[in-house]
Scaffold this motif. Structure first.
Motif, PDB file in Angstrom:
ATOM      1  N   GLU A 151       0.802  -1.219   0.000  1.00 15.26           N
ATOM      2  CA  GLU A 151       0.000   0.000   0.000  1.00 15.26           C
ATOM      3  C   GLU A 151       0.836   1.271   0.000  1.00 15.26           C
ATOM      4  N   LYS A 152       2.159   1.124   0.164  1.00 11.88           N
ATOM      5  CA  LYS A 152       3.024   2.300   0.225  1.00 11.88           C
ATOM      6  C   LYS A 152       4.442   1.873  -0.135  1.00 11.88           C
ATOM      7  N   ALA A 153       5.221   2.828  -0.661  1.00 13.99           N
ATOM      8  CA  ALA A 153       6.628   2.556  -0.983  1.00 13.99           C
ATOM      9  C   ALA A 153       7.525   3.578  -0.296  1.00 13.99           C
ATOM     10  N   VAL A 154       8.694   3.111   0.107  1.00 13.88           N
ATOM     11  CA  VAL A 154       9.732   3.973   0.654  1.00 13.88           C
ATOM     12  C   VAL A 154      10.959   3.777  -0.230  1.00 13.88           C
ATOM     13  N   VAL A 155      11.405   4.866  -0.833  1.00 22.63           N
ATOM     14  CA  VAL A 155      12.559   4.811  -1.727  1.00 22.63           C
ATOM     15  C   VAL A 155      13.723   5.522  -1.060  1.00 22.63           C
ATOM     16  N   GLY A 156      14.854   4.849  -1.034  1.00 22.29           N
ATOM     17  CA  GLY A 156      16.051   5.450  -0.454  1.00 22.29           C
ATOM     18  C   GLY A 156      16.504   6.652  -1.263  1.00 22.29           C
ATOM     19  N   LEU A 157      16.817   7.733  -0.576  1.00 19.06           N
ATOM     20  CA  LEU A 157      17.310   8.957  -1.212  1.00 19.06           C
ATOM     21  C   LEU A 157      18.761   9.165  -0.788  1.00 19.06           C
ATOM     22  N   PRO A 158      19.690   8.899  -1.692  1.00 18.84           N
ATOM     23  CA  PRO A 158      21.102   9.056  -1.338  1.00 18.84           C
ATOM     24  C   PRO A 158      21.518  10.527  -1.371  1.00 18.84           C
ATOM     25  N   LYS A 159      21.600  11.109  -0.197  1.00 13.05           N
ATOM     26  CA  LYS A 159      22.049  12.500  -0.091  1.00 13.05           C
ATOM     27  C   LYS A 159      23.560  12.520   0.090  1.00 13.05           C
ATOM     28  N   ASN A 160      24.163  13.631  -0.289  1.00  9.76           N
ATOM     29  CA  ASN A 160      25.580  13.832  -0.001  1.00  9.76           C
ATOM     30  C   ASN A 160      25.723  14.054   1.496  1.00  9.76           C
ATOM     31  N   MET A 161      26.919  13.898   2.015  1.00 11.80           N
ATOM     32  CA  MET A 161      27.125  14.031   3.459  1.00 11.80           C
ATOM     33  C   MET A 161      26.767  15.429   3.974  1.00 11.80           C
ATOM     34  N   ASN A 162      26.823  16.440   3.104  1.00  9.20           N
ATOM     35  CA  ASN A 162      26.455  17.793   3.521  1.00  9.20           C
ATOM     36  C   ASN A 162      24.954  18.059   3.378  1.00  9.20           C
ATOM     37  N   GLY A 163      24.186  17.022   3.023  1.00  7.01           N
ATOM     38  CA  GLY A 163      22.735  17.149   2.938  1.00  7.01           C
ATOM     39  C   GLY A 163      22.203  17.528   1.563  1.00  7.01           C
ATOM     40  N   THR A 164      23.078  17.839   0.628  1.00  8.34           N
ATOM     41  CA  THR A 164      22.625  18.197  -0.717  1.00  8.34           C
ATOM     42  C   THR A 164      22.262  16.932  -1.497  1.00  8.34           C
ATOM     43  N   ILE A 165      21.522  17.126  -2.568  1.00  7.35           N
ATOM     44  CA  ILE A 165      21.110  16.005  -3.406  1.00  7.35           C
ATOM     45  C   ILE A 165      21.860  16.083  -4.726  1.00  7.35           C
ATOM     46  N   GLY A 166      22.609  15.031  -5.009  1.00  6.24           N
ATOM     47  CA  GLY A 166      23.405  14.973  -6.227  1.00  6.24           C
ATOM     48  C   GLY A 166      22.680  14.246  -7.343  1.00  6.24           C
ATOM     49  N   GLU A 167      23.435  13.832  -8.325  1.00  2.00           N
ATOM     50  CA  GLU A 167      22.885  13.177  -9.512  1.00  2.00           C
ATOM     51  C   GLU A 167      22.161  11.873  -9.171  1.00  2.00           C
ATOM     52  N   ARG A 168      22.754  11.047  -8.312  1.00  4.89           N
ATOM     53  CA  ARG A 168      22.135   9.768  -7.924  1.00  4.89           C
ATOM     54  C   ARG A 168      20.824  10.033  -7.171  1.00  4.89           C
ATOM     55  N   GLY A 169      20.827  11.041  -6.301  1.00  9.48           N
ATOM     56  CA  GLY A 169      19.622  11.399  -5.567  1.00  9.48           C
ATOM     57  C   GLY A 169      18.509  11.881  -6.484  1.00  9.48           C
ATOM     58  N   GLN A 170      18.886  12.668  -7.482  1.00 10.66           N
ATOM     59  CA  GLN A 170      17.897  13.154  -8.447  1.00 10.66           C
ATOM     60  C   GLN A 170      17.283  11.997  -9.232  1.00 10.66           C
ATOM     61  N   ALA A 171      18.108  11.007  -9.565  1.00 11.44           N
ATOM     62  CA  ALA A 171      17.599   9.829 -10.280  1.00 11.44           C
ATOM     63  C   ALA A 171      16.599   9.073  -9.407  1.00 11.44           C
ATOM     64  N   CYS A 172      16.877   8.991  -8.113  1.00  8.89           N
ATOM     65  CA  CYS A 172      15.965   8.301  -7.182  1.00  8.89           C
ATOM     66  C   CYS A 172      14.657   9.078  -7.010  1.00  8.89           C
ATOM     67  N   GLU A 173      14.749  10.394  -6.950  1.00  2.00           N
ATOM     68  CA  GLU A 173      13.534  11.225  -6.865  1.00  2.00           C
ATOM     69  C   GLU A 173      12.661  11.014  -8.095  1.00  2.00           C
ATOM     70  N   LYS A 174      13.292  10.975  -9.257  1.00  2.00           N
ATOM     71  CA  LYS A 174      12.562  10.760 -10.509  1.00  2.00           C
ATOM     72  C   LYS A 174      11.878   9.392 -10.492  1.00  2.00           C
ATOM     73  N   TYR A 175      12.603   8.370 -10.040  1.00  2.00           N
ATOM     74  CA  TYR A 175      12.035   7.024 -10.018  1.00  2.00           C
ATOM     75  C   TYR A 175      10.904   6.926  -8.990  1.00  2.00           C
ATOM     76  N   ALA A 176      11.040   7.593  -7.864  1.00  2.00           N
ATOM     77  CA  ALA A 176       9.987   7.593  -6.843  1.00  2.00           C
ATOM     78  C   ALA A 176       8.690   8.179  -7.425  1.00  2.00           C
TER      79      ALA A 176
END
Length: 137
Positions: A55-80
């Motif tokens: 009934e629900k999904a949780v997708v891991g969001l790989p953030k950089n250590m400083n909290g910013t979202i890089g290319e891999r994180g953006q790909a995960c947001e798109k897939y979510a």
């Protein structure tokens, strides 16, 4: 309510599911996929979502250590967003910083060979993502 946890990589998606009460996460499988073909994991995901009444999904969001979202994180947001639209279930993003490192450490402590670790690392990371989410609730 059963929840699916996903660790989305460029070649594989680690999959974990929760128990009915939402207390524990269990590793289920690893899906091979091609990040350049967003539809390539549709069939196995659809089967899992249907079979386990997800009934629900949780997708891991790989953030950089400083909290910013890089290319891999953006790909995960798109897939979510894609999963939410495709399967009509709510999707939450979950900060997955260091989950793969933690999963690797657990498997090393279990004295698992490199070959075996490679096969289960993504599923283990999905468990850690989903369990972190469940524990926060």
């Amino acid at each position: 309510m059963k929840i699916i946890g996903l660790d989305v990589g460029s070649k594989t998606i680690g999959v974990a599911i929760s128990d009915e009460l939402g207390w524990t996460a269990q590793g289920l499988t690893t899906i091979q996929w091609d990040e350049n073909d967003i539809h390539s994991a549709d069939a196995p995901l659809e089967k899992i979502i249907s079979e386990y009444t997800i009934e629900k999904a949780v997708v891991g969001l790989p953030k950089n250590m400083n909290g910013t979202i890089g290319e891999r994180g953006q790909a995960c947001e798109k897939y979510a967003k894609y999963i939410e639209n495709k399967f009509q279930i709510p999707v939450e993003l979950w900060d997955e910083r260091l989950t793969t490192v933690a999963a690797e450490r657990v498997l090393l402590e279990a004295d698992m060979s490199r070959k075996k670790r490679k096969k289960v690392i993504d599923k283990m990371a999905a468990i850690m993502i989903l369990q972190g989410y469940l524990d926060s609730k």
